[in-house]
Design a protein around this motif. Structure first.
Motif, mmCIF file in Angstrom:
data_model
loop_
_atom_site.group_PDB
_atom_site.id
_atom_site.type_symbol
_atom_site.label_atom_id
_atom_site.label_comp_id
_atom_site.label_asym_id
_atom_site.label_seq_id
_atom_site.Cartn_x
_atom_site.Cartn_y
_atom_site.Cartn_z
ATOM 1 N N LEU A 1 0.658 -1.267 -0.212
ATOM 2 C CA LEU A 1 0.010 -0.001 0.200
ATOM 3 C C LEU A 1 0.888 1.308 0.119
ATOM 4 N N SER A 2 2.321 1.190 0.637
ATOM 5 C CA SER A 2 2.896 2.414 0.800
ATOM 6 C C SER A 2 3.553 2.622 -0.637
ATOM 7 N N GLU A 3 3.705 1.695 -1.316
ATOM 8 C CA GLU A 3 4.230 1.710 -2.827
ATOM 9 C C GLU A 3 3.008 2.420 -3.778
ATOM 10 N N SER A 4 1.977 2.253 -3.301
ATOM 11 C CA SER A 4 0.733 3.035 -3.882
ATOM 12 C C SER A 4 0.496 4.319 -3.169
ATOM 13 N N ASP A 5 1.452 4.842 -2.514
ATOM 14 C CA ASP A 5 1.385 6.327 -1.719
ATOM 15 C C ASP A 5 0.159 6.240 -0.681
ATOM 16 N N ILE A 6 -0.132 5.057 -0.093
ATOM 17 C CA ILE A 6 -0.889 4.839 1.030
ATOM 18 C C ILE A 6 -0.168 4.691 2.178
ATOM 19 N N PRO A 7 0.054 5.848 3.128
ATOM 20 C CA PRO A 7 0.713 5.724 4.353
ATOM 21 C C PRO A 7 0.031 4.696 5.366
ATOM 22 N N CYS A 8 0.805 3.803 6.044
ATOM 23 C CA CYS A 8 0.421 2.701 6.904
ATOM 24 C C CYS A 8 0.873 2.644 8.159
ATOM 25 N N PHE A 9 0.171 2.472 9.284
ATOM 26 C CA PHE A 9 0.405 2.660 10.544
ATOM 27 C C PHE A 9 0.040 1.335 11.340
ATOM 28 N N ARG A 10 1.126 0.531 11.662
ATOM 29 C CA ARG A 10 1.058 -0.586 12.418
ATOM 30 C C ARG A 10 1.588 -0.526 13.908
ATOM 31 N N PHE A 11 1.222 -1.058 14.832
ATOM 32 C CA PHE A 11 1.530 -1.104 16.353
ATOM 33 C C PHE A 11 1.131 -2.151 16.865
ATOM 34 N N ASP A 12 2.020 -2.426 18.102
ATOM 35 C CA ASP A 12 1.609 -3.454 18.928
ATOM 36 C C ASP A 12 0.740 -2.916 20.062
ATOM 37 N N ARG A 13 -0.261 -3.421 20.529
ATOM 38 C CA ARG A 13 -0.949 -2.841 21.652
ATOM 39 C C ARG A 13 -0.246 -3.466 22.814
ATOM 40 N N ARG A 14 -0.670 -2.683 23.938
ATOM 41 C CA ARG A 14 0.131 -2.936 25.310
ATOM 42 C C ARG A 14 0.180 -4.368 25.566
ATOM 43 N N GLY A 15 1.291 -4.695 25.926
ATOM 44 C CA GLY A 15 1.535 -5.934 26.439
ATOM 45 C C GLY A 15 1.836 -7.111 25.415
ATOM 46 N N VAL A 16 1.693 -6.658 24.109
ATOM 47 C CA VAL A 16 2.043 -7.430 22.922
ATOM 48 C C VAL A 16 3.142 -7.221 22.272
ATOM 49 N N GLY A 17 4.173 -8.138 21.735
ATOM 50 C CA GLY A 17 4.996 -7.818 20.899
ATOM 51 C C GLY A 17 6.281 -6.857 21.903
ATOM 52 N N ASP A 18 6.642 -5.945 21.068
ATOM 53 C CA ASP A 18 7.537 -4.860 21.671
ATOM 54 C C ASP A 18 7.033 -3.890 22.443
ATOM 55 N N SER A 19 5.756 -3.885 22.948
ATOM 56 C CA SER A 19 5.063 -2.945 23.429
ATOM 57 C C SER A 19 5.001 -3.385 25.249
ATOM 58 N N GLU A 20 5.225 -2.273 26.108
ATOM 59 C CA GLU A 20 4.950 -2.289 27.464
ATOM 60 C C GLU A 20 3.804 -2.541 28.051
ATOM 61 N N GLY A 21 3.601 -2.849 29.317
ATOM 62 C CA GLY A 21 2.212 -3.024 30.018
ATOM 63 C C GLY A 21 1.355 -4.213 29.771
ATOM 64 N N GLU A 22 0.188 -4.256 30.227
ATOM 65 C CA GLU A 22 -0.276 -5.511 30.249
ATOM 66 C C GLU A 22 -1.405 -5.569 29.133
ATOM 67 N N ASP A 23 -1.620 -6.805 28.461
ATOM 68 C CA ASP A 23 -2.390 -6.896 27.475
ATOM 69 C C ASP A 23 -3.986 -6.804 27.841
#
Length: 264
Positions: A51-73
């Motif tokens: 999608l970025s290659e079609s000039d659509i900015p994309c934002f992805r994230f890990d919610r709390r407690g998942v992956g590289d994010s802090e906190g409790e899920d």
């Protein structure tokens, strides 16, 4: 170009990835279950890159407690603050944005429907949404219904029935689940109520053979969802995470059409 960044949600620091583009409509991607921002089979990462290659900015994230994010899920029902914080971070990181559309798979789609208004989103794309909280290790009743319907409409199914090859205990258990299937799902009713209140423009993408999508389709036919879903795409796959050959291209094309239909 991809950037790694972080943002705050309460006292927790959350990890995110931004795939840039020159477009004024961005896609905020919300994963399902305990998946990280890469997604199963790196589905989200690949889709964001395309999608970025079609000039659509994309934002992805890990919610709390998942992956590289802090906190409790908090689970998807408690992820409203995460989605709202991610939308604010997206706007700050891409100040040229005029609109943000949410994109969610499974209970990520449910979370967007429940909390998209609070995050200030302009529309949502619901992909194989989780609308029926089935028993552990059991497919949703609508998927069971389709399975037995297909079995009983096939020559092979009748042959197994007449020759005694069918496990009758399993058959009757499935029939009992079918009989109880029309009571409706509390989660689906919550999602419908949220969509009706928010008036968020919503688009649906379903894999026709996926059990979660089959269950969702059954719920979406109910009166609670009347007039709430603007349009839909159906992809001929049984993979919940678009892992079959050709699924990736089909999902990209369906997402682009959804964004166009939603005015992006």
């Amino acid at each position: 170009m991809r950037r790694l960044l972080s943002f705050s949600c309460g006292k927790a620091e959350l990890a995110a990835s931004l795939d840039g583009g020159r477009g004024v409509t961005g896609l905020l991607m919300v994963t399902g279950g305990g998946q990280t921002r890469a997604g199963s089979h790196r589905m989200y990462e690949r889709l964001a890159k395309a999608l970025s290659e079609s000039d659509i900015p994309c934002f992805r994230f890990d919610r709390r407690g998942v992956g590289d994010s802090e906190g409790e899920d908090p689970g998807f029902r408690g992820s409203g603050p995460d989605i709202a914080a991610a939308a604010r971070a997206f706007r700050a990181a891409a100040p040229g944005l005029k609109r943000i559309v949410g994109f969610g798979l499974c209970d990520g789609a449910s979370a967007l429907a429940l909390f998209g208004m609070d995050a200030g989103l302009d529309g949502i794309v619901l992909v194989n949404p989780w609308l029926v909280e089935a028993e552990a290790d059991s497919p949703p009743p609508a998927a069971i219904r389709r399975h037995y319907r297909q079995r009983l409409l096939s020559r092979e199914g009748w042959r197994e029935l007449l020759t005694g090859a069918v496990d009758y205990r399993k058959l009757f258990k499935g029939v009992r689940k079918i009989a109880a299937a029309d009571r409706g799902s509390p989660l689906a009713l919550d999602v419908a109520a949220a969509l009706r209140t928010s008036r968020l423009r919503s688009w649906l993408i379903l894999c026709e053979g996926d059990a979660t999508a089959i269950a969702a389709e059954a719920e979406l036919k109910g009166s609670a969802f009347k007039g709430l879903i603007e349009g839909r795409e159906t992809i001929p796959s049984d993979s919940h995470t678009f892992a079959r050959p050709g699924d990736e291209a089909a999902l990209l094309a369906a997402t682009l059409r959804a964004l166009k239909a939603l005015g992006a």
